[in-house]
Design a protein around this motif. Structure first.
Motif, PDB file in Angstrom:
ATOM      1  N   GLU A  76       0.023   5.607  -0.945  1.00  0.00           N
ATOM      2  CA  GLU A  76      -0.486   6.725  -0.145  1.00  0.00           C
ATOM      3  C   GLU A  76      -0.004   6.584   1.302  1.00  0.00           C
ATOM      4  O   GLU A  76       0.235   5.471   1.775  1.00  0.00           O
ATOM      5  CB  GLU A  76      -2.023   6.735  -0.176  1.00  0.00           C
ATOM      6  N   PRO A  77       0.144   7.704   2.022  1.00  0.00           N
ATOM      7  CA  PRO A  77       0.566   7.618   3.425  1.00  0.00           C
ATOM      8  C   PRO A  77      -0.339   6.680   4.227  1.00  0.00           C
ATOM      9  O   PRO A  77      -1.561   6.774   4.165  1.00  0.00           O
ATOM     10  CB  PRO A  77       0.433   9.067   3.928  1.00  0.00           C
ATOM     11  N   GLY A  78       0.268   5.748   4.932  1.00  0.00           N
ATOM     12  CA  GLY A  78      -0.466   4.794   5.751  1.00  0.00           C
ATOM     13  C   GLY A  78      -1.054   3.626   4.979  1.00  0.00           C
ATOM     14  O   GLY A  78      -1.683   2.749   5.573  1.00  0.00           O
ATOM     15  N   GLU A  79      -0.872   3.592   3.663  1.00  0.00           N
ATOM     16  CA  GLU A  79      -1.447   2.536   2.832  1.00  0.00           C
ATOM     17  C   GLU A  79      -0.467   1.368   2.716  1.00  0.00           C
ATOM     18  O   GLU A  79       0.730   1.560   2.520  1.00  0.00           O
ATOM     19  CB  GLU A  79      -1.764   3.104   1.441  1.00  0.00           C
ATOM     20  N   ASP A  80      -0.993   0.167   2.804  1.00  0.00           N
ATOM     21  CA  ASP A  80      -0.212  -1.047   2.601  1.00  0.00           C
ATOM     22  C   ASP A  80       0.063  -1.205   1.106  1.00  0.00           C
ATOM     23  O   ASP A  80      -0.814  -0.935   0.293  1.00  0.00           O
ATOM     24  CB  ASP A  80      -1.024  -2.232   3.151  1.00  0.00           C
ATOM     25  N   PRO A  81       1.271  -1.668   0.700  1.00  0.00           N
ATOM     26  CA  PRO A  81       1.560  -1.831  -0.722  1.00  0.00           C
ATOM     27  C   PRO A  81       0.566  -2.726  -1.476  1.00  0.00           C
ATOM     28  O   PRO A  81       0.241  -2.449  -2.627  1.00  0.00           O
ATOM     29  CB  PRO A  81       2.966  -2.428  -0.746  1.00  0.00           C
ATOM     30  N   VAL A  82       0.055  -3.775  -0.840  1.00  0.00           N
ATOM     31  CA  VAL A  82      -0.907  -4.654  -1.513  1.00  0.00           C
ATOM     32  C   VAL A  82      -2.213  -3.896  -1.788  1.00  0.00           C
ATOM     33  O   VAL A  82      -2.829  -4.058  -2.849  1.00  0.00           O
ATOM     34  CB  VAL A  82      -1.161  -5.946  -0.706  1.00  0.00           C
ATOM     35  N   THR A  83      -2.619  -3.046  -0.867  1.00  0.00           N
ATOM     36  CA  THR A  83      -3.798  -2.210  -1.086  1.00  0.00           C
ATOM     37  C   THR A  83      -3.557  -1.272  -2.263  1.00  0.00           C
ATOM     38  O   THR A  83      -4.440  -1.048  -3.098  1.00  0.00           O
ATOM     39  CB  THR A  83      -4.130  -1.401   0.189  1.00  0.00           C
ATOM     40  N   THR A  84      -2.339  -0.743  -2.361  1.00  0.00           N
ATOM     41  CA  THR A  84      -1.978   0.122  -3.486  1.00  0.00           C
ATOM     42  C   THR A  84      -2.055  -0.650  -4.798  1.00  0.00           C
ATOM     43  O   THR A  84      -2.552  -0.132  -5.801  1.00  0.00           O
ATOM     44  CB  THR A  84      -0.559   0.700  -3.301  1.00  0.00           C
ATOM     45  N   VAL A  85      -1.564  -1.875  -4.802  1.00  0.00           N
ATOM     46  CA  VAL A  85      -1.632  -2.714  -6.011  1.00  0.00           C
ATOM     47  C   VAL A  85      -3.078  -2.844  -6.470  1.00  0.00           C
ATOM     48  O   VAL A  85      -3.395  -2.631  -7.648  1.00  0.00           O
ATOM     49  CB  VAL A  85      -1.025  -4.114  -5.766  1.00  0.00           C
ATOM     50  N   ARG A  86      -3.956  -3.169  -5.568  1.00  0.00           N
ATOM     51  CA  ARG A  86      -5.372  -3.363  -5.922  1.00  0.00           C
ATOM     52  C   ARG A  86      -5.997  -2.065  -6.452  1.00  0.00           C
ATOM     53  O   ARG A  86      -6.688  -2.062  -7.462  1.00  0.00           O
ATOM     54  CB  ARG A  86      -6.146  -3.882  -4.713  1.00  0.00           C
ATOM     55  N   ARG A  87      -5.718  -0.946  -5.781  1.00  0.00           N
ATOM     56  CA  ARG A  87      -6.267   0.346  -6.220  1.00  0.00           C
ATOM     57  C   ARG A  87      -5.718   0.749  -7.584  1.00  0.00           C
ATOM     58  O   ARG A  87      -6.468   1.136  -8.479  1.00  0.00           O
ATOM     59  CB  ARG A  87      -5.944   1.427  -5.174  1.00  0.00           C
ATOM     60  N   GLU A  88      -4.414   0.652  -7.753  1.00  0.00           N
ATOM     61  CA  GLU A  88      -3.801   1.050  -9.025  1.00  0.00           C
ATOM     62  C   GLU A  88      -4.276   0.163 -10.179  1.00  0.00           C
ATOM     63  O   GLU A  88      -4.491   0.644 -11.287  1.00  0.00           O
ATOM     64  CB  GLU A  88      -2.274   1.028  -8.925  1.00  0.00           C
ATOM     65  N   MET A  89      -4.446  -1.119  -9.918  1.00  0.00           N
ATOM     66  CA  MET A  89      -4.952  -2.020 -10.960  1.00  0.00           C
ATOM     67  C   MET A  89      -6.348  -1.604 -11.391  1.00  0.00           C
ATOM     68  O   MET A  89      -6.658  -1.570 -12.586  1.00  0.00           O
ATOM     69  CB  MET A  89      -4.945  -3.466 -10.463  1.00  0.00           C
ATOM     70  N   GLN A  90      -7.198  -1.278 -10.431  1.00  0.00           N
ATOM     71  CA  GLN A  90      -8.560  -0.857 -10.768  1.00  0.00           C
ATOM     72  C   GLN A  90      -8.545   0.460 -11.545  1.00  0.00           C
ATOM     73  O   GLN A  90      -9.269   0.620 -12.521  1.00  0.00           O
ATOM     74  CB  GLN A  90      -9.395  -0.706  -9.496  1.00  0.00           C
TER      75      GLN A  90
END
Length: 176
Positions: A76-90
């Motif tokens: 997402e715009p402004g989102e860190d890739p690691v944050t994306t990993v955690r969200r997508e995994m959930q």
């Protein structure tokens, strides 16, 4: 190198944009390039406590069939890739990784698309489901590490990000 002479946006959608670039080749010849603009994404090799790989089975309209894939999703715009990993995994697996490690990255289809995928390893998984609007038909599939090569060579795993991600992980695993 090709020099861009002009660029025309011809489609601006929710997930992609399409533009036509007129370019000058090194030889001086002019030609056109059709470019799909797509945001960057993450691709995740998730390993559970029993050393199983977590894959997702989901229907892909573009190819009109279910595919067995590694979890992945858009940053997402402004989102860190690691944050994306955690969200997508959930959202896709119902697990939250306590450890996230970068394995590399790659362009999905550089012949016509701008999308870059950041590849991560997710481990130390704890149950933590997060609902998302487009994940209702995703089914979690656990496979052993020894099954990966066979699933790839048989064509059961047939999307580029999953093949690249899993083969990168298998090489990484040899050095650990």
């Amino acid at each position: 190198m090709e020099k861009t002479l002009s660029s025309q946006l011809i489609y601006d959608g929710r997930a992609v944009k399409l533009r036509i670039d007129t370019v000058k080749m090194p030889s001086g010849r002019e030609t056109r390039r059709e470019i799909v603009e797509h945001g960057d994404c993450v691709a995740i090799v998730a390993i559970d406590a029993n050393d199983n790989v977590l894959l997702v089975n989901q229907f892909r309209k573009s190819v009109e069939k279910e595919l067995l894939e590694i979890p992945a999703g858009g940053i997402e715009p402004g989102e860190d890739p690691v944050t994306t990993v955690r969200r997508e995994m959930q959202e896709e697996t119902g697990y939250l990784p306590q450890k996230v490690e970068r394995l590399g990255g790659f362009y999905s289809t550089p012949g016509y698309c701008t999308e870059y995928l950041y590849l991560y390893l997710a481990t130390d998984l704890i149950p933590s489901p997060l609902q998302a609007e487009d994940t209702e038909s995703i089914r979690l599939v656990r496979v052993t590490l020894s099954q990966i090569s066979g699933l790839i060579t048989s064509g059961r795993i047939c999307d580029a990000k999953s093949i690249a991600g899993l083969l990168t992980f298998l090489e990484y695993r040899k050095t650990r």
